[in-house]
Design an enzyme around this catalytic site. Structure first.
Site, PDB file in Angstrom:
ATOM      1  N   ASP A  59       0.828  -1.210   0.000  1.00 30.11           N
ATOM      2  CA  ASP A  59       0.000   0.000   0.000  1.00 30.11           C
ATOM      3  C   ASP A  59       0.866   1.265   0.000  1.00 30.11           C
ATOM      4  O   ASP A  59       2.093   1.198   0.036  1.00 30.11           O
ATOM      5  CB  ASP A  59      -0.926  -0.059   1.227  1.00 30.11           C
ATOM      6  CG  ASP A  59      -2.284   0.566   0.982  1.00 30.11           C
ATOM      7  OD1 ASP A  59      -2.427   1.366   0.035  1.00 30.11           O
ATOM      8  OD2 ASP A  59      -3.220   0.279   1.759  1.00 30.11           O
ATOM      9  N   ASP A 118     -10.018   3.596  -3.649  1.00 25.00           N
ATOM     10  CA  ASP A 118     -10.771   2.425  -3.167  1.00 25.00           C
ATOM     11  C   ASP A 118     -12.174   2.348  -3.760  1.00 25.00           C
ATOM     12  O   ASP A 118     -12.855   3.364  -3.920  1.00 25.00           O
ATOM     13  CB  ASP A 118     -10.887   2.478  -1.641  1.00 25.00           C
ATOM     14  CG  ASP A 118      -9.555   2.199  -0.977  1.00 25.00           C
ATOM     15  OD1 ASP A 118      -8.542   2.041  -1.689  1.00 25.00           O
ATOM     16  OD2 ASP A 118      -9.529   2.142   0.266  1.00 25.00           O
TER      17      ASP A 118
HETATM   18  C1  GLA Z   1      -5.988   1.447   1.381  1.00 19.76           C
HETATM   19  C2  GLA Z   1      -6.123   0.419   0.269  1.00 19.76           C
HETATM   20  C3  GLA Z   1      -7.249  -0.540   0.604  1.00 19.76           C
HETATM   21  C4  GLA Z   1      -6.957  -1.226   1.929  1.00 19.76           C
HETATM   22  C5  GLA Z   1      -6.755  -0.196   3.027  1.00 19.76           C
HETATM   23  C6  GLA Z   1      -6.232  -0.817   4.304  1.00 19.76           C
HETATM   24  O1  GLA Z   1      -7.103   2.276   1.459  1.00 19.76           O
HETATM   25  O2  GLA Z   1      -6.362   1.052  -0.953  1.00 19.76           O
HETATM   26  O3  GLA Z   1      -7.418  -1.509  -0.421  1.00 19.76           O
HETATM   27  O4  GLA Z   1      -5.814  -2.041   1.787  1.00 19.76           O
HETATM   28  O5  GLA Z   1      -5.806   0.790   2.632  1.00 19.76           O
HETATM   29  O6  GLA Z   1      -6.045   0.120   5.320  1.00 19.76           O
END
Ligand code: GLA
Length: 395
Positions: free
Chosen positions: A156, A211
């Site tokens: 990430d 997301d």
């Molecule tokens: C980010 C990523 C998500 C998830 C969260 C976890 O937002 O894009 O897919 O992994 O972090 O905290």
């Protein structure tokens, strides 16, 4: 002993690796994994930070009982919040409350069921959920993952400050490479630094968007960083030339079965992901899924479109109002065709011979599971927010 040597090697190698230019690291041979888009399950969309080892074990069992493993879903991935603190030597540990048996035991449990095991980290000092990130510990963390039997790393991009994405991802790719263990590398920097332009030999998949939010098209004001399914489709579609075997565009994990969309919308979500050769990473509670969810995630004919060996991402070939025609070339000269109705009313959608195929062909309806006669075009009345999906195979 071998691990000790690896461990020493990792540290000795840190300095020269850092001395390499980013471009030199990027130009290394790709790892040869993910020749078709990765398939599996990830804990985040349904469980977020409340993940624990029982959920992972139950999910692994359910992957088998539901038929998902046999349909091709392979990786069981723990997302954020599995981490405890680093130990006195800087090694990452698991959260002792949530994962009392440790990560190695969990990986063994998953492997014993014929599945592969994945984990999550972050290129910054902390993960998005505030757990320790891998910055400054890349080689040490990669070594821990290899020791535990990790097969897939999602990496990430929170708390990275002014870090350069190309450098940060290439460094972790190199750390994984140095372990000697085949580990799929899933890059999650949300498309910010346009990884499709430079990451072909760095990661096996890269997020192209922020997301996903479990909704067809409605934005949620309380979650302004997240995007309804259709927004991710529209961001990911134009990137089709950059995807191919070993390196895929990732419009984020599936929401099928999480409750925010209708059955028709979830069918569209799944079909669009298959047309875009997107990773199929389920994000629901598969130990408790209903029959409708199962019939979507286990539609083997749609999965086959996603997993087609040619590895070409499909694209939208025409659009009129809310009605769209998508085409994805398949191996052997066949094509997958999607008629997609974004609108709120039923609509007749037509794919012409110019868009699809001019000669004799066999047509298969992938949601009705039946063969049709090819009449020189494809036409269907498509329900609101729904799809009709076909393969057209030349005779
Ligand atoms: C980010 C990523 C998500 C998830 C969260 C976890 O937002 O894009 O897919 O992994 O972090 O905290």
């Amino acid at each position: 002993m071998r691990l000790l040597l690896l461990w020493l090697a990792a540290f000795t190698l840190t300095a020269p690796a850092l001395a390499e230019t980013t471009q030199e690291i990027v130009n290394k041979a790709p790892n040869g994994l993910a020749q078709t888009p990765p398939m599996g399950w990830n804990s985040w969309n349904r469980f977020a930070c409340s993940v624990n080892e029982k959920i992972i074990r139950d999910t692994a069992d359910a992957m088998i009982a539901s038929g998902m493993r046999d349909a091709g879903y392979q990786y069981v991935v723990i997302d954020d919040c599995w981490h405890g603190p680093r130990d006195a030597n800087g090694f990452i540990t698991a959260d002792p409350q949530k994962f009392p048996s440790g990560i190695k035991a969990l990986a063994d449990y998953v492997h014993a069921r014929g599945l592969k095991f994945g984990i999550y980290s972050d290129a910054g000092r902390f993960t998005c959920g505030g757990r320790p990130g891998s910055q400054g510990h890349e080689y040490q963390d990669a070594l821990s993952y290899a020791r535990w039997g990790v097969d897939y790393l999602k990496y990430d991009w929170c708390n990275t400050g002014d870090r350069n994405a190309q450098e940060a991802y290439a460094l972790m790719a190199d750390a994984l490479h140095q372990t000697g263990r085949p580990i799929v590398f899933s890059m999650c920097e949300w498309g910010t630094a346009k990884p499709w332009l430079w990451a072909k030999n760095v990661g096996n998949l890269w997020r192209t968007t922020g997301d996903i939010w479990d909704s067809f098209s409605a934005k949620d004001k309380a979650h302004d960083w997240a995007h309804p399914m259709l927004e991710n489709v529209d961001s990911n579609e134009p990137l089709w030339p950059h995807a191919g075997p070993g390196h895929w565009n990732d419009p984020d994990m599936l929401e099928v079965g999480n409750g925010g969309m209708t059955i028709a919308e979830y069918r569209s979500h799944f079909s669009l992901w298959a047309m875009m050769a997107a990773p199929l990473i389920a994000g629901n509670d598969i130990a408790r899924m209903d029959a409708a969810t199962r019939s979507i995630l286990l539609n083997k004919e749609v999965i086959a479109v996603d997993q087609d060996a040619l590895g070409v991402q499909g694209r939208r070939v025409s659009q009129a109002g809310g009605q769209e025609v998508w085409v994805k070339p398949l191996s052997g000269g066949a094509k997958a065709v999607l008629l997609f109705n974004r609108g709120d009313q039923p609509a007749t959608i037509l794919a012409s011979a110019d868009e699809v195929w001019r000669k004799k062909a066999k047509v298969r309806d992938l949601w009705a599971h039946r063969d049709l006669r090819w009449s020189g075009s494809l036409k269907a009345i498509v329900e609101p927010h729904g799809v009709a999906m076909f393969t057209v195979t030349p005779l």
